[in-house]
Enzyme design. Structure first.
Site, PDB file in Angstrom:
ATOM      1  N   LEU A  21      34.799  29.719  39.625  1.00 40.51           N
ATOM      2  CA  LEU A  21      35.540  29.595  38.372  1.00 40.51           C
ATOM      3  C   LEU A  21      36.651  30.624  38.281  1.00 40.51           C
ATOM      4  CD1 LEU A  21      32.575  29.035  35.889  1.00 40.51           C
ATOM      5  CD2 LEU A  21      34.161  27.324  36.762  1.00 40.51           C
ATOM      6  N   GLY A  22      36.487  31.750  38.951  1.00 43.21           N
ATOM      7  CA  GLY A  22      37.505  32.795  38.908  1.00 43.21           C
ATOM      8  C   GLY A  22      37.047  33.996  39.717  1.00 43.21           C
ATOM      9  N   ALA A  23      37.973  34.865  40.011  1.00 42.43           N
ATOM     10  CA  ALA A  23      37.665  36.077  40.766  1.00 42.43           C
ATOM     11  C   ALA A  23      38.604  37.178  40.331  1.00 42.43           C
ATOM     12  CB  ALA A  23      37.792  35.832  42.268  1.00 42.43           C
ATOM     13  N   GLY A  24      38.109  38.389  40.338  1.00 37.19           N
ATOM     14  CA  GLY A  24      38.912  39.546  39.980  1.00 37.19           C
ATOM     15  C   GLY A  24      38.543  40.730  40.847  1.00 37.19           C
ATOM     16  N   MET A  26      36.685  43.145  40.150  1.00 31.86           N
ATOM     17  CA  MET A  26      35.309  43.610  40.003  1.00 31.86           C
ATOM     18  C   MET A  26      34.296  42.651  40.601  1.00 31.86           C
ATOM     19  SD  MET A  26      33.436  44.730  36.469  1.00 31.86           S
ATOM     20  CE  MET A  26      31.734  45.279  36.447  1.00 31.86           C
ATOM     21  N   GLY A  27      34.590  41.362  40.580  1.00 31.70           N
ATOM     22  CA  GLY A  27      33.616  40.412  41.089  1.00 31.70           C
ATOM     23  C   GLY A  27      34.113  38.989  41.031  1.00 31.70           C
ATOM     24  N   LYS A  43      28.226  35.391  36.945  1.00 31.67           N
ATOM     25  CA  LYS A  43      29.130  36.477  37.325  1.00 31.67           C
ATOM     26  C   LYS A  43      28.415  37.414  38.290  1.00 31.67           C
ATOM     27  CE  LYS A  43      31.934  40.165  35.255  1.00 31.67           C
ATOM     28  NZ  LYS A  43      32.391  40.744  33.979  1.00 31.67           N
ATOM     29  N   ASP A 137      38.205  43.948  24.969  1.00 29.23           N
ATOM     30  CA  ASP A 137      39.110  43.146  25.805  1.00 29.23           C
ATOM     31  C   ASP A 137      39.283  41.747  25.217  1.00 29.23           C
ATOM     32  OD1 ASP A 137      40.873  42.880  27.905  1.00 29.23           O
ATOM     33  OD2 ASP A 137      39.351  42.227  29.336  1.00 29.23           O
TER      34      ASP A 137
END
Length: 778
Positions: A21-24, A26-27, A43, A137
């Site tokens: 679904l997504g990545a950044g 941090m993880g 996550k 955030d």
């Protein structure tokens, strides 16, 4: 959602991973499914960061904080294992788009939607703050849109208001553009609930306008403006401005509480309805406990307190009056439905047990008992037959959009390819009104195109908008970003002439089609360009309507031209053309006003002495044109008076007053309200954007985008490519609402005769007469 990468594990903590679904930094966040069929957002923190005690402590805190929050507008945590080598956390999966994605694809939200969004997010924050937590955030990317309302997600940096900061005191935590001044100053001890209220104000301003209230640019520049400058709320609906101004106060003590924001955005009738509905739900749950003998808890549909079951029959929160599931504009439920339907194509979980030694994971949240395995054909219908949250053994999807297979296994509801068209606009500079109008027109064009039947449409369009603030340097940067994005096949813009030449050079080198509707520079003849499509006549053509009108509509054998030297090239071109081609084959006289003078009385007297039948003002200043109009009025001149497009501004009408009456202005834009073919466009524009008047160049941008769409369609089955688009567009003819867009087969230039119009001042406002060569004698 993207496919799993080769290095991704097939299982994490008993959940089967289905995609990313997504990545950044941090993880990674995965879409995963439990053995019982429940879909979750899982996550996983990267091992290299998990080795850091502070990161692991923050991750544990996220799980603990989020597990205690069960509000309707928050995503419940279903399981977590902070002690794993790569700690993970599972939350209910929401298939809807983020607020950031929704605004990017479909533009600013209507005021009604912004109010509902704000009230529900404020309610979520009220619960967060009551638990002694600060989210820290709140931003569009952390807000997911579902049919019944938004969901506030990602408590990865939430912490107790009384806790000690886990990061160094000089580290800024948050997202520039949405963080508060106290966050920007990295004052951890000052960050409390008012910080989230400030961020919420930024989010609502963005939702209402499509722009961040403190602008864009480098993080340092945005942070500086956040701390030292006032927010840009010019485009925010005026009824929301007082509340957002309070939310964005620099002093945390001056901001309202989240509860006060909720109350300000929610009507008392809505709150009473919610209280009444809560009482009814309590009674229903009590009756269910007494009659069925089963405890009130998670139902198969998955709400943390059984709310989801109530939604199946009624509205998003158990209502049956339809209030909750119609809070979104029409384009967004369709997007949510597409996301929900896409889940139907996910593979069924493997019947074999997940690998892994020993007992199952340690959980911070007690998981509900697993029900029988659920196949992908099982639909969970929430609200008015559409999905909201995928969890607890259900799959969210539109029941009505179940795909039907044909012979080769393809589905009729499979998503179409999406082609991106850029909008290079001035949204915060001197031409921001025109830039905003073009953005609105382009967004309507995208919505209209994507709503067409699939029988005649092979793709969907996506609009990507970037702001150059009318500055040449930023225009070059914007052009560079569009050029670097290989998904962009054409760009509409730039808005003004100041930034056009620099940008066009960048686009030309990349052979990326650039289609401008409001820049008047004659760049086609100045630059050896194939990719530049100027759909507006340049200043060399502005004299043509004067000559035609004074020859065919209001004949003038003696025409006076006022050469306003303050206008430079504009005046020179008009004087040159009317001297070379006198209207009605008569005579022209030229009367000069020096650039440093505002004495128009002398030339007015000279006009009367020359017995002129018409006057053409050769200038570009609304103020100086008003002086000219008043001088002619006072001198008693009663003939035809004409001026070029730059004059037609509010300043001219205000300063000239009654002397402006009857002036005829040559323009390169039409008034769609006076075009029978544009009636549907005008109605949709007024309704969507809450305005009475369609602004200049909005319908031209609408036509330009659909011109590009036609070019993409004419490539047929060929994969779109920028060079092919350049060639195709040059050969494309498109009959738009305002004008026909076509190019001369020899010169390759736009047929500018289609794009020149006349307006007459009547009762203090411009009255659209039509295309210059079709205007009859008044």
């Amino acid at each position: 959602m993207r496919a799993l990468k080769p290095g991704d594990p097939p299982f994490v903590g008993g959940y089967r991973l289905l995609g990313r679904l997504g990545a950044g930094g941090m993880g990674v966040v995965y879409l995963a499914r439990s053995t019982g069929g429940a879909l979750v957002a899982l996550k996983v923190i990267r091992a290299e960061y998990a080795a850091d005690h502070d990161f692991r402590a923050r991750f544990r805190r996220e799980a603990e904080a989020a597990s205690g929050l069960t509000g309707q507008w928050l995503t419940p945590v279903t399981a977590a294992e902070p002690a794993a080598r790569e700690p993970w956390l599972a939350t209910a999966f929401v298939p809807g788009p983020s607020l950031a994605e929704a605004v990017t694809l479909h533009g600013p939200l209507p005021e009604r939607t912004v109010r509902a969004l704000g009230a529900r997010l404020a309610e979520a924050l009220t619960e967060v703050h009551a638990a002694g937590l600060v989210h820290r955030d709140v931003k569009p990317g952390n807000i997911l849109l579902a049919l019944d309302g938004p969901r506030l997600i990602d408590f990865g940096i939430a912490r107790s208001t009384g806790a000690t900061a886990l990061t160094a005191s000089d580290v800024v935590i948050g997202s520039p553009g949405y963080l508060s001044p106290e966050q920007a100053r990295a004052r951890g001890g000052d960050i409390g609930p008012p910080s989230d209220v400030f961020s919420l104000g930024c989010v609502l301003a963005y939702a209402a306008t499509g722009r961040r209230p403190f602008g864009t640019g480098t993080a340092a520049a945005v942070i500086f403006r956040t701390v030292h400058e006032e927010p840009d709320l010019d485009a925010v609906p005026w009824t929301l401005v007082p509340l957002l101004t309070d939310c964005l106060a620099k002093d945390p003590a001056a901001r309202p509480t989240a509860e006060a924001v909720r109350d300000a955005l929610s009507g008392e009738d809505d709150r009473e309805h919610e209280r009444e509905n809560d009482r009814e739900n309590d009674q229903e749950r009590g009756s269910a406990e007494g009659s069925a003998g089963e405890p009130a808890g998670r139902h198969e549909a998955g709400g943390a307190d059984g709310r989801e079951a109530g939604r199946e029959a009624g509205g998003a929160d158990g209502r049956t009056d339809g209030r909750a599931d119609d809070w979104l504009p029409p384009s967004l439920p369709r997007l949510i439905a597409e996301r929900s339907s896409a889940v139907l194509a996910l593979p069924d979980p493997s019947p074999s047990p997940a690998p892994g030694p020993g007992p199952g994971p340690t959980t911070l949240v007690e998981q509900p008992p697993e029900g029988p395995a659920v196949s992908r054909r099982r639909l969970l219908t929430l609200g008015s037959a559409a999905a909201v949250v995928l969890t607890g053994g259900g799959i969210a999807a539109w029941a009505a959009s179940r795909p039907s297979s044909d012979g080769d296994g393809a589905t009729s509801s499979a998503p179409l390819p999406r082609y991106v068209i850029g909008l290079h606009a001035d949204l915060s500079g001197t031409d921001k009104a025109i830039g905003r109008a073009q953005e609105r027109g382009a967004r309507l064009a995208v919505a209209d195109f994507n709503s067409r039947s699939r029988d005649g449409r092979a793709f969907d369009l996506v609009l990507k908008v970037l702001d150059d603030a009318g500055e040449a340097k930023r225009a070059a940067e914007v052009a560079g970003r569009f050029v670097a994005d290989n998904d962009v096949y054409a760009v509409i813009g730039p808005t003004g002439s100041a930034s056009a030449e620099t940008a066009v050079t960048r686009y030309e080198k990349a052979l990326l089609p650039i289609v401008t509707v409001s820049s008047g520079d004659d760049l086609y003849s100045q630059i050896t360009t194939r990719a530049y499509f100027q759909l507006r006549p340049d200043e060399n053509a502005l004299s043509t309507p004067f000559i035609h009108y004074l020859t065919h509509a209001r004949k003038s054998r003696r025409t006076a031209v006022i050469d306003d030297r303050a206008a430079g090239r504009t005046s020179w071109q008009i004087v040159k053309d009317l001297a070379a081609f006198p209207p009605s084959e008569g005579t022209t006289t030229t009367h000069v006003v020096p650039a440093g003078s505002e004495d128009f009385d002398t030339v007015a007297a000279a006009v009367l002495a020359a017995d002129a039948e018409a006057v053409v003002y050769g200038g570009s200043s609304p103020h100086r044109a008003a002086l000219c109009a008043r001088a002619l009025e006072e001198a008693g001149f009663r003939g035809t008076r004409m001026a070029p497009e730059p004059v037609l501004q509010a300043a001219f009408l205000t300063e000239a007053g009654p002397a402006a009456e009857g002036w005829v202005i040559s323009t390169t834009y039409a008034d769609p309200a006076e075009l029978p073919t544009a009636a549907r466009f005008v109605a949709a524009y007024r309704k969507r954007f809450g305005v009475r008047t369609v602004e200049r160049f909005a319908v031209e941008a609408y036509d330009a985008l659909l011109f590009v769409a036609q070019g993409l369609s004419e490539l047929s089955s060929v994969e779109p490519e920028r060079g092919a688009m350049v060639r195709r567009l040059r050969a494309t003819a498109y009959k738009g609402l305002a004008k026909t867009i076509e190019f001369d087969p020899v010169t390759k230039e736009f047929r500018w005769v289609n794009g020149l119009f006349l307006h007459r001042i009547r009762n203090g406002t411009p009255d659209f007469l039509g295309r210059y060569d079709r205007v009859k004698e008044a």
